[in-house]
Design an enzyme around this catalytic site. Sequence first.
Site, short mmCIF file in Angstrom:
data_model
loop_
_atom_site.label_atom_id
_atom_site.label_comp_id
_atom_site.label_asym_id
_atom_site.label_seq_id
_atom_site.Cartn_x
_atom_site.Cartn_y
_atom_site.Cartn_z
CG HIS A 133 44.55 31.82 31.73
ND1 HIS A 133 45.54 32.62 32.28
CD2 HIS A 133 43.38 32.41 32.05
CE1 HIS A 133 44.96 33.63 32.92
NE2 HIS A 133 43.65 33.54 32.78
CG HIS A 137 39.70 31.54 34.98
ND1 HIS A 137 39.84 32.34 36.10
CD2 HIS A 137 40.37 32.17 34.00
CE1 HIS A 137 40.57 33.41 35.79
NE2 HIS A 137 40.91 33.33 34.52
ZN ZN Z 1 42.02 34.63 33.46
#
Ligand code: ZN
Length: 189
Positions: A133, A137
């Site tokens: 995750h 980004h």
């Molecule tokens: Zn995040």
Amino acid sequence: MAKKRIVICGEPVLRRQAKRVKNIDGRIIELLGDMVETMLENSGLGLAGPQVGESKTIIVVRPDPEQEDVLELINPRIVETEGEEEGLEGCLSLPTLRGTVIRPQRVVVEAVTPDGEEVVVEGEGLMARALVHEVDHLAGTLFIDRVEPDSLAWLRPDDRKESGYRLDPTTMEEALAAFERLRKRRSEA
Ligand code: ZN
């Protein structure tokens, strides 16, 4: 150390490819410290540079949600993935939104520590999810890009539930509009 403002979905910095760190100077080390503080204060499991408005390839991740131990990783790179796992995911830049995302069950990440040491970090389950995750980004990717759209929901406090919360289904359109309003309110505040 100082707490930073978390950037909300809709701000362009979240969609940019972050820049690789060439020199680990005092500024980067301070920034990582600020990110750790910001993540812990917001009860997050991870935070990436762009989420505090810094388009740099740095992330902080908490290997164990029960502990305050934090990994500070510079220029992280996923070098191995294995298996698949479905799980409910959220993001401090998309407050209270949740959705089901399929992530690898296990990942291996290579990175550099604030001391300039090269490290190999292995994560399984929730830790693998957090690592992927956060690395996402850095390429401008958010979990809503990978979510099963029908699973999107708002996490609401609910005293009647044993868990203390409930999930209210929503749509991508509704969610994006809500974050737009939130950003407007914050910029006016
Ligand atoms: Zn995040």
